[in-house]
Design a protein around this motif. Structure first.
Motif, mmCIF file in Angstrom:
data_model
loop_
_atom_site.group_PDB
_atom_site.id
_atom_site.type_symbol
_atom_site.label_atom_id
_atom_site.label_comp_id
_atom_site.label_asym_id
_atom_site.label_seq_id
_atom_site.Cartn_x
_atom_site.Cartn_y
_atom_site.Cartn_z
ATOM 1 N N TYR A 1 0.604 -20.606 12.242
ATOM 2 C CA TYR A 1 1.542 -19.665 11.639
ATOM 3 C C TYR A 1 1.285 -19.562 10.141
ATOM 4 O O TYR A 1 0.891 -20.534 9.492
ATOM 5 N N GLU A 2 1.547 -18.361 9.591
ATOM 6 C CA GLU A 2 1.345 -18.084 8.171
ATOM 7 C C GLU A 2 2.545 -17.310 7.641
ATOM 8 O O GLU A 2 3.316 -16.723 8.412
ATOM 9 N N LEU A 3 2.701 -17.290 6.304
ATOM 10 C CA LEU A 3 3.736 -16.471 5.694
ATOM 11 C C LEU A 3 3.380 -14.999 5.843
ATOM 12 O O LEU A 3 2.238 -14.610 5.586
ATOM 13 N N LYS A 4 4.352 -14.198 6.218
ATOM 14 C CA LYS A 4 4.096 -12.771 6.367
ATOM 15 C C LYS A 4 3.695 -12.148 5.028
ATOM 16 O O LYS A 4 2.845 -11.246 4.972
ATOM 17 N N ASP A 5 4.287 -12.643 3.937
ATOM 18 C CA ASP A 5 3.990 -12.097 2.614
ATOM 19 C C ASP A 5 2.693 -12.634 2.024
ATOM 20 O O ASP A 5 2.229 -12.128 0.995
ATOM 21 N N SER A 6 2.121 -13.662 2.655
ATOM 22 C CA SER A 6 0.846 -14.226 2.173
ATOM 23 C C SER A 6 -0.090 -14.456 3.358
ATOM 24 O O SER A 6 -0.456 -15.601 3.664
ATOM 25 N N PRO A 7 -0.481 -13.382 4.021
ATOM 26 C CA PRO A 7 -1.319 -13.543 5.218
ATOM 27 C C PRO A 7 -2.706 -14.072 4.885
ATOM 28 O O PRO A 7 -3.299 -13.693 3.874
#
Length: 252
Positions: free
Chosen positions: A118-124
């Motif tokens: 999983y990753e941050l949506k704002d920092s893909p």
């Protein structure tokens, strides 16, 4: 039955019971999914997730087995070391991997899951494979857990071990790591504990492991004791009680 045979049967039955009830059960990373009841025992909170479900499932197995001891919470790495190196111990939930296969004896699965990065949506990160994931700065993993050991063996040098996955998602929220793995079925509960929403993260297409969660017993545990615990789990699944516990404790 002759008196001699009856005596032998009684001795074997008592011995089996003692062996089954002499096991110290351990679990890990309960966080806010459990509480201590009026008897001083760990109990799962309703609709709290996988660890709450596993705790109540094992407690039901204990009732079937006539096991009177409670369950203690320890860090995962410590619990795994205890069960791999000392007799009369059991640890759950543990992923069954080739490296661990012969170091303990197994009962399960308690549940089966697919774990993604999983990753941050704002920092893909844009990663689409495990090979690409080797190029990010930091991937947070549970110290000593299946993701830690699996990715280490695959040559990952960018792992950031923590004592809980809630801690990993907190680091993700702060932008201090790039990726962290989780079972898709439990990511929502972890995010909730960090004040994040499901839409704040992206599930990448990268599968880390597909695995079942088991109870790991000390390798010296007699096979007949292992069979007894496996039978208790199978009985709960056949009777429908397993599904009842899943709905009450695992599901939101």
């Amino acid at each position: 039955m002759r008196a001699g045979k009856l005596t032998l049967f009684f001795i074997l039955a008592v011995t089996f019971s003692a062996q089954a009830s002499d096991i110290s059960f351990l679990t890990h990373n309960l966080q806010e999914q459990a509480y201590i009841d009026e008897h001083g025992e760990l109990r799962g909170k309703s609709h709290s997730g996988k660890r709450s479900f596993n705790l109540e499932l094992v407690r039901e197995m204990m009732m079937i087995q006539g096991h009177s001891q409670g369950i203690s919470e320890v860090p995962f790495a410590r619990g795994l070391k205890l069960v791999q190196n000392r007799s009369h111990h059991a640890l759950f939930n543990v992923s069954r991997t080739p490296a661990r296969e012969q170091t303990v004896k197994w009962v399960g699965p308690l549940q089966v899951e697919t774990d993604y990065l999983y990753e941050l949506k704002d920092s893909p990160t844009g990663v689409k494979s495990l090979q690409e994931a080797k190029g990010v700065d930091h991937i947070c993993v549970l110290n000593g857990g299946v993701h830690h050991t699996t990715l280490t063996k695959m040559g990952f040098t960018n792992l950031y071990p923590k004592n809980s996955y809630v801690g990993c998602f907190e680091l993700l929220k702060k932008g201090r790591i790039d990726l962290t793995p989780s079972a898709s079925s439990t990511v929502a509960q972890k995010l909730q504990k960090t004040g994040m929403r499901r839409e704040d993260v992206n599930q990448t297409p990268v599968v880390v492991v597909e695995s079942g969660g088991y109870i790991a017993f000390s390798v010296g545990t007699p096979d007949e004791v292992i069979s007894g615990w496996q039978s208790a789990l199978d009985q709960l699944k056949r009777s429908g009680r397993y599904d009842e516990l899943y709905r009450q404790y695992f599901l939101p």
